[in-house]
Design a protein around this motif. Structure first.
Motif, PDB file in Angstrom:
ATOM      1  N   TYR A 100      -0.733 -18.047  -2.382  1.00 32.62           N
ATOM      2  CA  TYR A 100      -1.992 -18.752  -2.114  1.00 32.62           C
ATOM      3  C   TYR A 100      -2.706 -18.235  -0.869  1.00 32.62           C
ATOM      4  CZ  TYR A 100      -0.554 -22.239  -5.575  1.00 32.62           C
ATOM      5  OH  TYR A 100      -0.165 -22.869  -6.724  1.00 32.62           O
ATOM      6  N   LEU A 101      -2.594 -16.928  -0.617  1.00 33.35           N
ATOM      7  CA  LEU A 101      -3.393 -16.370   0.487  1.00 33.35           C
ATOM      8  C   LEU A 101      -4.843 -16.297   0.015  1.00 33.35           C
ATOM      9  CD1 LEU A 101      -1.086 -13.424   1.627  1.00 33.35           C
ATOM     10  CD2 LEU A 101      -1.270 -15.712   2.617  1.00 33.35           C
ATOM     11  N   LEU A 102      -5.768 -16.482   0.932  1.00 34.75           N
ATOM     12  CA  LEU A 102      -7.188 -16.412   0.566  1.00 34.75           C
ATOM     13  C   LEU A 102      -7.575 -14.935   0.475  1.00 34.75           C
ATOM     14  CD1 LEU A 102      -8.512 -19.332   2.785  1.00 34.75           C
ATOM     15  CD2 LEU A 102      -7.858 -19.353   0.368  1.00 34.75           C
ATOM     16  N   GLU A 109      -6.210 -13.273   9.521  1.00 39.00           N
ATOM     17  CA  GLU A 109      -7.063 -14.466   9.374  1.00 39.00           C
ATOM     18  C   GLU A 109      -6.361 -15.544   8.552  1.00 39.00           C
ATOM     19  OE1 GLU A 109     -11.325 -12.071   9.606  1.00 39.00           O
ATOM     20  OE2 GLU A 109     -10.364 -12.410   7.673  1.00 39.00           O
ATOM     21  N   ASN A 110      -5.654 -15.109   7.493  1.00 37.70           N
ATOM     22  CA  ASN A 110      -4.908 -16.087   6.689  1.00 37.70           C
ATOM     23  C   ASN A 110      -3.884 -16.829   7.544  1.00 37.70           C
ATOM     24  OD1 ASN A 110      -5.141 -16.411   3.575  1.00 37.70           O
ATOM     25  ND2 ASN A 110      -5.629 -14.249   3.936  1.00 37.70           N
ATOM     26  N   VAL A 111      -3.224 -16.091   8.428  1.00 40.07           N
ATOM     27  CA  VAL A 111      -2.192 -16.716   9.270  1.00 40.07           C
ATOM     28  C   VAL A 111      -2.843 -17.671  10.278  1.00 40.07           C
ATOM     29  CG1 VAL A 111      -0.373 -16.256  10.981  1.00 40.07           C
ATOM     30  CG2 VAL A 111      -0.602 -14.782   8.971  1.00 40.07           C
ATOM     31  N   ARG A 141      -0.214  -4.261   9.315  1.00 41.51           N
ATOM     32  CA  ARG A 141      -0.949  -4.705   8.125  1.00 41.51           C
ATOM     33  C   ARG A 141      -1.894  -5.859   8.445  1.00 41.51           C
ATOM     34  NH1 ARG A 141       0.947  -0.740   6.926  1.00 41.51           N
ATOM     35  NH2 ARG A 141       2.297  -0.121   5.207  1.00 41.51           N
ATOM     36  N   ALA A 142      -2.041  -6.177   9.727  1.00 43.12           N
ATOM     37  CA  ALA A 142      -2.788  -7.388  10.123  1.00 43.12           C
ATOM     38  C   ALA A 142      -4.195  -7.438   9.550  1.00 43.12           C
ATOM     39  CB  ALA A 142      -2.838  -7.494  11.646  1.00 43.12           C
ATOM     40  N   ASN A 143      -4.835  -6.263   9.442  1.00 36.48           N
ATOM     41  CA  ASN A 143      -6.233  -6.259   8.985  1.00 36.48           C
ATOM     42  C   ASN A 143      -6.380  -5.944   7.506  1.00 36.48           C
ATOM     43  OD1 ASN A 143      -7.232  -7.002  11.522  1.00 36.48           O
ATOM     44  ND2 ASN A 143      -6.920  -4.890  12.236  1.00 36.48           N
ATOM     45  N   HIS A 144      -5.271  -5.965   6.785  1.00 33.16           N
ATOM     46  CA  HIS A 144      -5.338  -5.740   5.339  1.00 33.16           C
ATOM     47  C   HIS A 144      -5.684  -7.032   4.615  1.00 33.16           C
ATOM     48  CE1 HIS A 144      -3.000  -1.769   4.790  1.00 33.16           C
ATOM     49  NE2 HIS A 144      -3.443  -1.841   6.022  1.00 33.16           N
ATOM     50  N   ARG A 161       2.072 -17.747   8.036  1.00 26.41           N
ATOM     51  CA  ARG A 161       1.080 -18.827   7.965  1.00 26.41           C
ATOM     52  C   ARG A 161       1.770 -20.207   8.057  1.00 26.41           C
ATOM     53  NH1 ARG A 161      -1.958 -19.469   2.404  1.00 26.41           N
ATOM     54  NH2 ARG A 161       0.239 -19.668   1.869  1.00 26.41           N
ATOM     55  N   ALA A 162       2.929 -20.316   7.416  1.00 26.77           N
ATOM     56  CA  ALA A 162       3.652 -21.597   7.449  1.00 26.77           C
ATOM     57  C   ALA A 162       4.159 -21.921   8.848  1.00 26.77           C
ATOM     58  CB  ALA A 162       4.821 -21.564   6.466  1.00 26.77           C
TER      59      ALA A 162
END
Ligand code: ATP
Ligand code: MG
Length: 231
Positions: A100-102, A109-111, A141-144, A161-162
């Motif tokens: 469920y990542l956007l 950003e998801n995190v 991979r932060a900006n992927h 993210r959790a």
């Protein structure tokens, strides 16, 4: 009787039915469960026995028809939606079977997103998210975007993210359900490693015997109740 302070979550006599036009499905039938702070539990059981239903009730995403859930020092079964939402944001980190990542947001950003929802300042959220991605060997991979990550990488982003709001309780529903054996090992190492390192309480629903074997306690859900698993 154990002192309540040692218990991260206690469920008492949980009952959950789904009423459908043809029948009433009895899912949880007076289920009792408790887990100590910083302990880990694995929950196994046949498809459709109610594992996700139970996890969602423990995490305040769903409510039982009757029974109590004591968590974070309160009976969350008595809370209305605003308070329940606070409980979720502050105390619980969810990892779902499907990440469920956007899709339009980067890994970083998801995190960061759940941190924004609790009103944390952007700089603090950014620092923490970067720290978690580094811990999970994902900083490169932060900006992927999610589509530019492998399945195992996406699941690690979901783990980060959790953890962003530093929850006391981590609930993971089939976190390795879609992964090959190698990535199953990586994600399981991560989850159990982080839980141990930071003293988190971890409840994992899994079909995978190797993942279950990592937990300090193992249960089988059947006929609406939990029983300690063999071995
Ligand atoms: N909203 C709903 N309305 C009616 N029935 C539902 C609803 N949600 C779940 N169920 C039913 O309740 C039962 C338990 O569902 P649940 O998702 O908790 O099972 P599970 O143990 O997580 O299964 P799986 O291993 O396949 O993920 C299933 O039979 C399911 O079809
Ligand atoms: Mg399920």
């Amino acid at each position: 009787m154990r002192i309540l302070n040692d218990i991260a979550i206690r469920a008492e006599r949980l009952v959950k039915n789904y009423v459908t036009p043809g029948e009433t499905l009895k899912i949880l039938q007076g289920l009792d469960f408790e887990i100590e702070k910083s302990a880990s539990a694995a929950i196994c059981g046949q498809s459709g026995c109610g594992k996700s239903t139970l996890l969602n009730i423990l995490g305040g995403l769903d409510t039982a028809d009757s029974g109590k859930v004591i968590a974070a020092g309160q009976d969350i079964s008595k809370l209305g939606e605003p308070a329940l939402s606070e409980y979720r944001k502050k105390n619980v980190g969810f990892i779902f079977q499907f990440h469920y990542l956007l899709k339009d947001f980067t890994a970083l950003e998801n995190v960061m997103l759940p941190a924004f929802m609790t009103g944390i300042k952007k700089r603090a959220a950014l620092e923490r998210a970067r720290g978690l991605l580094a811990e999970l060997k994902l900083i490169e991979r932060a900006n992927h975007l999610p589509a530019e990550l492998s399945g195992g990488e996406r699941q690690r982003v979901a783990v980060a993210r959790a953890l962003i709001n530093d929850p006391e309780i981590i609930l993971a529903d089939e976190p390795t359900g879609n992964l090959d054996p190698e990535h199953t090992g990586v994600v399981a190492d991560l989850l159990f490693g982080i839980a141990r390192k930071f003293g988190k309480t971890l409840i994992v629903v899994t079909h995978d015997a190797r993942v279950a074997s990592r937990a300090s306690r193992r249960f089988t859900l059947a006929f609406g109740a939990l029983t300690p698993a063999e071995g």
